[in-house]
Write an enzyme that holds these catalytic residues in place. Structure first.
Site, short mmCIF file in Angstrom:
data_model
loop_
_atom_site.label_atom_id
_atom_site.label_comp_id
_atom_site.label_asym_id
_atom_site.label_seq_id
_atom_site.Cartn_x
_atom_site.Cartn_y
_atom_site.Cartn_z
N ALA A 60 18.47 31.90 10.11
CA ALA A 60 19.42 31.00 10.76
C ALA A 60 20.02 31.72 11.95
CB ALA A 60 20.50 30.57 9.78
N VAL A 86 20.41 36.20 8.79
CA VAL A 86 21.08 35.89 10.06
C VAL A 86 20.22 36.40 11.22
CG1 VAL A 86 23.15 36.21 11.46
CG2 VAL A 86 23.34 36.02 8.96
N LYS A 87 19.88 35.48 12.10
CA LYS A 87 19.01 35.78 13.24
C LYS A 87 19.87 36.13 14.45
CE LYS A 87 14.88 33.52 15.25
NZ LYS A 87 14.20 32.20 15.29
N VAL A 88 19.71 37.36 14.95
CA VAL A 88 20.58 37.91 15.98
C VAL A 88 19.74 38.37 17.17
CG1 VAL A 88 22.34 39.64 16.50
CG2 VAL A 88 22.16 38.71 14.18
#
Length: 217
Positions: A60, A86-88
């Site tokens: 996400a 978590v996509k950063v």
């Protein structure tokens, strides 16, 4: 090698899951918008819906670019479901946030990676996944598969636990090449994965078998 599909389409995710070929999902705001999902509440619920279908990690993506905002948004996304990664983005603030998330026990996917140096920093910060963009590098006359191979080799040599998640996959050839160079994960449209089934000799053989079956009836 694991197969993730890069989509926000629940029907495609369900199809891949039912075939037993799905290991996870990656998505982003553009893919959400493509499915008509807009607004924070709707997007968060859609992530939950995806997590309830797939038996694997779901990336996400944060929209913020300031460090504090990335942390706040990432914590909120991670709290939605235990499958959320978590996509950063691979920026200075992103790498700093990945280190903080790692310390908090929140898994991350460092995205928009286009160089070995970026992949090294992501691994050192504690990223769970790193996503080199194969197709986009090819678009600018670079070699995306070569980058995947170099990252795999460096991670193995130095013992980094970060998984190499090859993204921006455009074709069956990309998938096979990623397999050959040792990528841990490939994320692609479902159509590219399904195209692995296509072979003229399979179709020819099936036609022969079907003809024989009719003659035996």
């Amino acid at each position: 090698m694991k197969f993730f599909i890069d989509t926000a389409n629940l029907e495609q995710i369900s199809q891949a899951e039912s075939m037993g070929i799905l290991d996870g999902v990656t998505t982003n705001p553009s893919l959400m918008a493509k499915e008509g999902v807009k607004g924070n509440k709707a997007i968060e619920q859609h992530y939950i819906d995806i997590c309830n279908i797939v038996d694997g990690d779901v990336s996400a993506e944060v929209l913020a670019d300031d460090y504090e905002d990335i942390i706040e948004e990432g914590k909120r996304l991670a709290a939605l479901h235990k499958k959320i990664v978590v996509k950063v983005p691979c920026t200075a603030n992103g790498i700093r946030a990945i280190k903080s998330f790692s310390d908090m026990g929140i898994r991350t996917n460092c995205t928009l990676v286009f160089s070995l140096g970026q992949a090294l920093l992501a691994a050192k910060a504690g990223a769970s996944y790193v996503s080199p963009f194969v197709g986009r590098l090819d678009d600018v006359s670079s070699n995306g598969i070569e980058l995947v191979s170099r990252i795999v080799n460096v991670y193995r040599y130095y013992g980094y636990q970060t998984q190499v998640l090859a993204a921006s996959i455009r074709s069956v050839q990309h998938i096979i090449q990623c397999l050959e160079v040792g990528a841990d994960v490939v994320t692609s449209p479902l159509s590219s994965i399904m195209a692995l089934l296509d072979h003229p000799l399979t179709e020819k053989g099936l036609a022969i078998f079907n003809k024989a079956a009719k003659e035996l009836a």
